[in-house]
Design a protein around this motif. Structure first.
Motif, PDB file in Angstrom:
ATOM      1  N   ILE A  85       1.044  -1.239  -0.057  1.00  0.00           N
ATOM      2  CA  ILE A  85       0.039  -0.084  -0.143  1.00  0.00           C
ATOM      3  C   ILE A  85       0.826   1.401  -0.119  1.00  0.00           C
ATOM      4  CG2 ILE A  85      -1.578   1.337   1.403  1.00  0.00           C
ATOM      5  CD1 ILE A  85      -2.973  -1.312   2.296  1.00  0.00           C
ATOM      6  N   ALA A  86       1.747   1.392   0.899  1.00  0.00           N
ATOM      7  CA  ALA A  86       2.627   2.595   1.013  1.00  0.00           C
ATOM      8  C   ALA A  86       3.545   2.630  -0.221  1.00  0.00           C
ATOM      9  CB  ALA A  86       3.720   2.329   2.139  1.00  0.00           C
ATOM     10  N   ALA A  87       3.784   1.733  -1.171  1.00  0.00           N
ATOM     11  CA  ALA A  87       4.521   1.851  -2.319  1.00  0.00           C
ATOM     12  C   ALA A  87       3.736   2.225  -3.552  1.00  0.00           C
ATOM     13  CB  ALA A  87       5.351   0.552  -2.622  1.00  0.00           C
ATOM     14  N   GLN A  88       2.391   2.001  -3.486  1.00  0.00           N
ATOM     15  CA  GLN A  88       1.388   2.353  -4.406  1.00  0.00           C
ATOM     16  C   GLN A  88       0.518   3.395  -4.362  1.00  0.00           C
ATOM     17  OE1 GLN A  88       0.649  -1.897  -6.769  1.00  0.00           O
ATOM     18  NE2 GLN A  88       0.927  -2.373  -4.400  1.00  0.00           N
ATOM     19  N   ALA A 129      11.272  -2.830   2.287  1.00  0.00           N
ATOM     20  CA  ALA A 129      11.731  -1.330   2.041  1.00  0.00           C
ATOM     21  C   ALA A 129      11.290  -1.366   0.508  1.00  0.00           C
ATOM     22  CB  ALA A 129      13.069  -1.136   2.319  1.00  0.00           C
ATOM     23  N   MET A 130      10.129  -1.691  -0.008  1.00  0.00           N
ATOM     24  CA  MET A 130       9.745  -1.644  -1.379  1.00  0.00           C
ATOM     25  C   MET A 130       9.791  -0.154  -1.819  1.00  0.00           C
ATOM     26  SD  MET A 130       6.245  -3.952  -1.290  1.00  0.00           S
ATOM     27  CE  MET A 130       6.239  -5.698  -0.217  1.00  0.00           C
ATOM     28  N   ALA A 131      10.307  -0.495  -2.989  1.00  0.00           N
ATOM     29  CA  ALA A 131      10.533   1.127  -3.963  1.00  0.00           C
ATOM     30  C   ALA A 131       9.151   1.460  -4.167  1.00  0.00           C
ATOM     31  CB  ALA A 131      11.432   0.946  -4.969  1.00  0.00           C
ATOM     32  N   PRO A 185      -2.534  -0.801  -8.627  1.00  0.00           N
ATOM     33  CA  PRO A 185      -1.805   0.409  -9.027  1.00  0.00           C
ATOM     34  C   PRO A 185      -0.768  -0.171 -10.117  1.00  0.00           C
ATOM     35  CG  PRO A 185      -2.554   0.564  -7.025  1.00  0.00           C
ATOM     36  CD  PRO A 185      -2.785  -0.897  -7.262  1.00  0.00           C
ATOM     37  N   ALA A 186       0.349  -1.033  -9.849  1.00  0.00           N
ATOM     38  CA  ALA A 186       1.433  -1.411 -10.642  1.00  0.00           C
ATOM     39  C   ALA A 186       0.786  -1.991 -11.829  1.00  0.00           C
ATOM     40  CB  ALA A 186       2.175  -2.488  -9.774  1.00  0.00           C
ATOM     41  N   LEU A 187      -0.372  -2.817 -11.887  1.00  0.00           N
ATOM     42  CA  LEU A 187      -0.609  -3.546 -13.257  1.00  0.00           C
ATOM     43  C   LEU A 187      -1.127  -2.134 -13.823  1.00  0.00           C
ATOM     44  CD1 LEU A 187      -2.319  -6.616 -11.682  1.00  0.00           C
ATOM     45  CD2 LEU A 187      -0.434  -6.685 -13.165  1.00  0.00           C
ATOM     46  N   ALA A 188      -1.861  -1.392 -13.453  1.00  0.00           N
ATOM     47  CA  ALA A 188      -2.340  -0.115 -14.288  1.00  0.00           C
ATOM     48  C   ALA A 188      -1.441   0.664 -14.769  1.00  0.00           C
ATOM     49  CB  ALA A 188      -3.275   0.791 -13.332  1.00  0.00           C
ATOM     50  N   ALA A 189      -0.203   0.782 -14.199  1.00  0.00           N
ATOM     51  CA  ALA A 189       0.956   1.585 -14.485  1.00  0.00           C
ATOM     52  C   ALA A 189       1.765   0.709 -15.768  1.00  0.00           C
ATOM     53  CB  ALA A 189       2.224   1.695 -13.598  1.00  0.00           C
ATOM     54  N   ALA A 190       1.641  -0.645 -15.530  1.00  0.00           N
ATOM     55  CA  ALA A 190       2.297  -1.277 -16.886  1.00  0.00           C
ATOM     56  C   ALA A 190       1.069  -1.587 -17.851  1.00  0.00           C
ATOM     57  CB  ALA A 190       2.655  -2.928 -16.367  1.00  0.00           C
TER      58      ALA A 190
END
Length: 494
Positions: free
Chosen positions: A230-233, A296-298, A343-348
């Motif tokens: 959650i914090a990363a996206q 510590a996810m980017a 969100p990561a899938l939507a970015a890709a």
């Protein structure tokens, strides 16, 4: 590999196998491709290439490789088993039945391929044929709990079924833990069908306790990982919603037993949509864009464009190879873990749409607790308090990502869907960017196999009878209810 000799091929094969065993599937696949080009009659290389293709969520590629391996070595059970697995994953259950038939002929005394035949027949809705196979197996293996579970789950049990006293008598005997687990779920299902609700949790608690002992949930780890994701996206700036790029993904996500299979079958009735069921690739691929350190996810904003592009390319290949309809413009994927990385899938894939299915948490929890999941998956499912924690994780992700995803995400409540399908189904279809088609009102007519636990229910018209089922077990459900209310600080209102 120009004109290699036998020694060079052997060395290349050993290297590819080492890569495969280390989980380096992309590198191993390329190595096997080179080997089979140089040595096209090396069955072992075709076989391993097929296995790696399955790990890469490319089932149709796996079928091609394993078919070649089977032609070169027609009597090797391991090749036939892998080929059948790939054919099921590629939505070709009819061919999988033929492959399993060859395996049965090769090993007539081995019950395993016959069990797989029964499972595939159930996926196709051919329940009577599956029942016939299971009945024959039970005569030879009357203490195999898995057979009773397969026998009871797709159909409603009747009081005069002779298998019921057989199961009850077996319950009092010495059994392996696995057989007792399977038999417990079967008896709980049967007692529910017969209306003997006071006996359901006797069997459920015993079965779940044994399964929990085999694989206890680590909910602290689950919650920590979700918080990091959650914090990363959350709040990431996503590209504008794009026009569909075939195959364009429609991700359907929700808790298990929340109605995601029904929603996928609704979309599957649309002529432009193929169904991939649960690919499971999306979470792993999207998670990689956030780095390798789980503590510590980017931030998603730091994801490299080339990595996002690679995720999109691999995901579209998987969708195309797994789709029930080859060449479909849109393909659904209802992998459960998608909600963690939307969100990561939507970015890709800026053309991706997300359909979130929600249901009364008490009904979800009861249905999860009543069902047997594959070993090593959904470990929380065996403990009511753990189920509450997992549902809260899901809800936190949806709440965190709602504003980030905007119009890409459509939410539907299962209760609204079954109460008013004529309103909710068109809202889903048009909300996902599709033109309306009347066939979507009849998901029970959808063709193709069903590989999930809902393989029996989704072949019936939309029905309301599963709403509020938790009320029969309100006392037994208290560990879930109390934990959920404590975590959300919101008491249930009814």
């Amino acid at each position: 590999m120009a004109q290699p000799n036998a020694a060079a091929i052997k060395a290349a094969y050993a290297t590819a196998l080492k890569q495969q065993n280390a989980g380096q599937f992309g590198a191993a696949f390329k190595a096997y491709e080179a080997i089979v080009q140089a040595a096209p009659r090396l069955a072992e290389a075709h076989y391993q290439m097929g296995r790696v293709a399955l790990e890469l969520y490319r089932p149709r590629t796996a079928v091609v490789a394993l078919t070649k391996a089977a032609r070169l070595k027609s009597n090797v059970p391991e090749i036939l088993r892998a080929k059948a697995e790939a054919e099921v994953a590629a939505s070709d259950q009819a061919q999988a039945l033929k492959t399993l038939g060859k395996l049965v002929s090769l090993r007539p005394s081995d019950p395993a391929p016959k069990v797989e035949q029964a499972k595939v027949l159930q996926q196709l809705g051919r329940f009577d044929e599956a029942l016939n196979i299971i009945g024959k197996l039970l005569k030879k293996q009357p203490e195999d709990g898995q057979l009773y579970r397969l026998l009871t789950f797709p159909r409603r049990m009747q009081a005069d079924d002779p298998v019921i006293p057989q199961m009850q008598a077996l319950w009092d005997q010495q059994l392996s833990d696995q057989s007792r687990i399977d038999l417990g779920y079967a008896l709980a299902k049967t007692m529910g069908d017969l209306g003997q609700h006071d006996q359901v949790f006797t069997y459920l608690d015993a079965a779940n306790a044994l399964q929990c002992k085999q694989a206890a949930p680590n909910m602290d780890g689950v919650e920590d990982e979700a918080a990091q994701l959650i914090a990363a996206q959350q709040g990431a700036k996503l590209p504008a919603l794009a026009a569909p790029q075939a195959p364009s993904p429609i991700f359907i996500t929700g808790m298990p037993r929340s109605g995601t299979t029904l929603v996928e079958r609704i979309f599957g009735r649309h002529p432009q949509v193929g169904m991939a069921e649960e690919i499971a690739a999306g979470f792993r691929l999207a998670r990689a864009t956030l780095g390798n350190n789980p503590k510590a996810m980017a931030p998603l904003s730091q994801a490299k464009p080339e990595m996002l592009s690679a995720v999109a390319q691999r995901m579209r290949v998987s969708l195309a190879e797994t789709s029930s309809q080859q060449g479909a413009q849109f393909v659904t994927d209802k992998s459960i873990m998608t909600y963690l990385v939307m969100p990561a899938l939507a970015a890709a894939m800026p053309d991706a749409r997300f359909v979130v299915v929600r249901r009364d948490p008490r009904d979800v929890a009861l249905s999860i607790y009543r069902n047997h999941f594959a070993d090593g998956t959904h470990r929380y499912s065996t403990d009511l308090e753990a189920i509450a924690r997992q549902i809260v994780v899901f809800e936190r992700c949806i709440d965190a990502f709602r504003d980030t995803l905007g119009d890409r995400m459509i939410e539907v409540r299962y209760e609204d869907l079954v109460d008013d399908p004529d309103t909710q189904i068109p809202r889903l279809i048009t909300g996902a960017g599709l033109d309306w088609n009347d066939a979507c009102l009849h998901p029970e007519d959808a063709e193709g196999a069903v590989r999930t636990l809902s393989l029996g229910q989704v072949r019936a018209p939309v029905y309301k009878s599963s709403k509020g089922g938790w009320r029969r077990f309100e006392t037994e459900m208290q560990p879930f209810i109390k934990t959920y209310e404590a975590l959300t600080h919101v008491p249930f209102r009814d």
